[in-house]
Design a protein around this motif. Structure first.
Motif, PDB file in Angstrom:
ATOM      1  N   SER A  11     -11.208  97.660 -20.101  1.00  0.00           N
ATOM      2  CA  SER A  11      -9.755  97.558 -19.998  1.00  0.00           C
ATOM      3  C   SER A  11      -9.381  96.105 -19.752  1.00  0.00           C
ATOM      4  O   SER A  11     -10.018  95.407 -18.960  1.00  0.00           O
ATOM      5  N   ALA A  12      -8.375  95.659 -20.482  1.00  0.00           N
ATOM      6  CA  ALA A  12      -7.820  94.321 -20.283  1.00  0.00           C
ATOM      7  C   ALA A  12      -6.718  94.429 -19.236  1.00  0.00           C
ATOM      8  O   ALA A  12      -5.798  95.246 -19.375  1.00  0.00           O
ATOM      9  N   VAL A  45     -11.179  91.195 -17.644  1.00  0.00           N
ATOM     10  CA  VAL A  45     -11.570  92.428 -18.314  1.00  0.00           C
ATOM     11  C   VAL A  45     -12.439  93.247 -17.374  1.00  0.00           C
ATOM     12  O   VAL A  45     -13.361  92.722 -16.735  1.00  0.00           O
ATOM     13  N   LEU A  46     -12.132  94.524 -17.297  1.00  0.00           N
ATOM     14  CA  LEU A  46     -12.854  95.462 -16.429  1.00  0.00           C
ATOM     15  C   LEU A  46     -13.782  96.314 -17.283  1.00  0.00           C
ATOM     16  O   LEU A  46     -13.375  96.823 -18.332  1.00  0.00           O
ATOM     17  N   SER A  47     -15.028  96.457 -16.860  1.00  0.00           N
ATOM     18  CA  SER A  47     -15.930  97.377 -17.550  1.00  0.00           C
ATOM     19  C   SER A  47     -15.662  98.792 -17.067  1.00  0.00           C
ATOM     20  O   SER A  47     -15.171  99.005 -15.960  1.00  0.00           O
ATOM     21  N   PRO A  80     -14.943  90.833 -12.678  1.00  0.00           N
ATOM     22  CA  PRO A  80     -14.542  90.635 -14.077  1.00  0.00           C
ATOM     23  C   PRO A  80     -15.768  90.563 -14.990  1.00  0.00           C
ATOM     24  O   PRO A  80     -16.788  89.983 -14.621  1.00  0.00           O
ATOM     25  N   VAL A  81     -15.675  91.145 -16.178  1.00  0.00           N
ATOM     26  CA  VAL A  81     -16.760  91.079 -17.152  1.00  0.00           C
ATOM     27  C   VAL A  81     -16.853  89.646 -17.691  1.00  0.00           C
ATOM     28  O   VAL A  81     -15.836  89.040 -18.037  1.00  0.00           O
ATOM     29  N   ALA A  82     -18.079  89.128 -17.768  1.00  0.00           N
ATOM     30  CA  ALA A  82     -18.292  87.732 -18.193  1.00  0.00           C
ATOM     31  C   ALA A  82     -18.475  87.656 -19.704  1.00  0.00           C
ATOM     32  O   ALA A  82     -19.595  87.578 -20.217  1.00  0.00           O
ATOM     33  N   LEU A  85     -13.695  86.008 -25.407  1.00  0.00           N
ATOM     34  CA  LEU A  85     -12.593  86.241 -24.484  1.00  0.00           C
ATOM     35  C   LEU A  85     -11.280  85.771 -25.090  1.00  0.00           C
ATOM     36  O   LEU A  85     -10.237  86.414 -24.929  1.00  0.00           O
ATOM     37  N   GLY A  86     -11.330  84.658 -25.819  1.00  0.00           N
ATOM     38  CA  GLY A  86     -10.130  84.167 -26.492  1.00  0.00           C
ATOM     39  C   GLY A  86      -9.631  85.138 -27.546  1.00  0.00           C
ATOM     40  O   GLY A  86      -8.419  85.344 -27.694  1.00  0.00           O
TER      41      GLY A  86
END
Length: 425
Positions: free
Chosen positions: A212-213, A227-229, A246-248, A254-255
C-alpha cells in the motif's frame, strides 16, 4: 475552537487529539460505541486528555449527527478518517459549510467497481470490472440457472483467475478469489446468501505481492510518504496477516510508484488529504486493489509517526481546517526514525475470547514489542477469514522494515488467543 471527528480508526485517536491541541483546538469525537477506542482511551497522554470531548450518538443516523455537530461550540472542521462514515461525513461537512472533500468524489472512491472501470478507461489498469447480477438483499434465493448465467458472463468478460468482491466492502469481508470454474460457482452461491454494503462485481486476479502506498495530497499535488508491505493469508481466505513500513524500494522504482499513484489519485478524483492505496506489484507493474481516502488502518498511522519522526495526524488536522498540510512541504525521510513491523493475532477457532497467553513474555523479544488489543475477553469471534477475526496486534521496531517484520513475527509467535468453543466453560 473545536474540530470534530465522525468516528475514527481503532488506533490513532490519542495522536489526533494531541495534533488538535497543538493547533489550539479541542477535539470532539462523535461515536456510537466508545468500546472501539478502549485501548486509546486507556493510554491517552495528559495533553490529549485535556482537549478531548466525547459525544455519544448513533453515528449511523445522519440527522442525529448533524444535530450533535450543530451543538459543538465554535466548530471549525470535521475529521473523517474511516471508510464506513466517509460519505455521510462528506455530506455533513458540506451541509455545515465546513472544509471537506467533494461528496461526489467520495462516493466514487467508495465504489471499487466504478474506480476499476474508470482506471481501465484511462489506461491505468489492465483489468475492468463486471457487475454480477445477483441481488443479495432479495428474499428469494437466486435460481441455479441465474447463477450459471452469472458464471458464464464472468468467464466470458473477465476470465480466470478472477476476484469477486463487494463494491463497498471493508476489512476484506465478502471477497472471493477464484481460480477455476468449481471455485467460481461455489463463490457465486456463497455470495448469493450474503448482505453487501454495495454490489457484487468481478475483476481480474492480479498476481504478485501486495503493498500500500501511504500518501498525502493537497489540491491535486500528492506526496508519497512511503510504501507498506502487506502479507496476506493463503487462499481462499483474504485476511491480512502482517505488514511492515517503510519498504526499501530502489530510487528509480520508488519514483515510478510515486508517479503512478499520483496519476491514479487524480483520475479517481482524490485531491486532498491522506490516501491508503493498496496495489499488487505484478510482473507488468502496479495494479490497483483499492483506494481508501484516509490514513491506513490497523497500525499504519503509528508506523508513519515513528518512521517519519513526527505526528502525521497534524496533517489530518490541517486538512480538516482547509489549509495546506505542513507535512507536504517539510523534509520527509521515511528512514529518519525506526521502521516497524506488525502482526495480526487471530484465534484458530470460533468461539468466545477468553484472553491471550504469552503477553507477559513480549518484553524478552528484541524490537521493544508493543501489544495493541482489538478485542476484549468475552467477545464472540465468528469470522476467521477476514480482519474481523483479529484479536490484537504485535508491533516491533528495527532499523529496516525487513528486520522489524522478523522481530514482530518472532514476538507474535508467542502470543495465542484463547477461545472457548460453544459448550466449553
Amino acid at each position: 475552537m473545536t474540530i470534530a471527528a465522525l468516528e475514527a480508526l481503532t488506533f490513532g485517536l490519542g495522536r489526533l487529539a494531541e495534533a488538535a491541541g497543538g493547533a489550539g483546538h479541542r477535539l470532539c469525537l462523535l461515536t456510537g460505541d466508545r468500546d472501539v477506542y478502549r485501548h486509546e482511551l486507556a493510554h491517552l497522554t495528559p495533553e490529549a486528555l485535556a482537549v478531548l470531548d466525547i459525544v455519544d450518538v448513533d453515528t449511523f443516523d445522519e440527522s442525529a449527527c448533524a444535530a450533535a455537530l450543530a451543538a459543538v461550540p465554535d466548530l471549525r472542521g470535521l475529521v473523517n478518517s474511516t471508510d464506513t462514515w466517509s460519505v455521510p461525513g462528506a455530506d455533513l461537512a458540506a451541509k455545515l459549510g465546513l472544509p471537506g472533500p467533494d461528496p461526489a468524489a467520495v462516493r466514487l472512491l467508495r465504489d471499487k467497481s466504478r474506480v476499476r472501470t474508470l482506471l481501465h478507461e484511462r489506461g491505468l489498469s489492465r483489468g475492468r470490472a463486471l457487475t454480477v447480477p445477483i441481488d443479495p438483499a432479495s428474499p428469494a434465493d437466486p435460481t441455479r440457472a441465474s447463477l450459471a448465467l452469472a458464471a458464464a458472463e464472468i468467464l466470458r468478460e473477465i476470465g480466470l483467475p478472477a476476484v469477486l468482491k463487494d463494491s463497498a466492502g471493508t476489512s476484506s469481508r465478502n471477497v472471493w478469489p477464484v481460480r477455476d470454474e468449481e471455485q467460481l460457482h461455489a463463490a457465486l452461491a456463497d455470495a448469493a446468501q450474503r448482505a453487501f454494503a454495495g454490489l457484487l462485481f468481478a475483476e481480474p486476479f492480479f498476481s504478485g505481492p501486495v503493498y500500500s502506498a501511504e500518501t498525502l495530497s493537497w489540491e491535486g499535488e500528492t506526496r508519497l510518504l512511503g510504501v507498506l508491505s502487506r502479507q496476506m493469508s493463503p487462499e481462499p481466505s483474504v485476511r491480512e496477516e502482517a505488514a511492515a513500513f517503510p519498504v526499501a524500494f530502489p530510487d528509480p522504482e520508488l519514483g515510478l510508484l510515486q508517479d503512478w499513484v499520483g496519476r491514479v489519485l487524480v483520475s479517481a478524483g482524490h485531491d486532498s488529504g491522506f490516501a491508503h492505496v493498496e496495489f499488487v506489484l505484478t510482473a507488468e507493474g502496479p495494479e490497483l486493489v483499492e483506494i481508501n481516502r484516509r490514513i491506513g488502518g490497523a497500525l499504519v498511522g503509528e508506523a508513519l509517526c515513528r518512521a517519519l519522526g513526527t505526528n502525521v495526524y497534524e496533517a489530518m488536522v490541517d486538512t480538516a481546517l482547509g489549509r495546506r498540510p505542513a507535512l507536504l512541504d517539510g523534509p520527509v525521510d521515511s528512514a529518519s526514525g525506526p521502521a516497524t513491523g506488525f502482526v495480526l493475532v487471530y484465534p484458530d477457532r470460533r468461539g468466545t475470547l477468553r484472553g491471550w497467553t504469552g503477553l507477559d513474555t513480549l518484553s524478552a523479544f528484541p524490537g521493544s514489542p508493543d501489544w495493541y488489543p482489538t478485542a476484549v475477553p468475552g467477545r464472540r469471534v465468528e469470522h476467521l477469514g477476514d480482519q474481523r477475526g483479529c484479536t490484537g496486534i504485535v508491533l516491533a521496531e528495527a532499523s529496516t522494515a525487513e528486520l522489524a517484520l522478523h522481530r514482530a513475527l518472532s514476538a507474535a509467535g508467542s502470543v495465542h488467543a484463547v477461545v472457548a468453543a460453544d459448550g466449553e466453560g
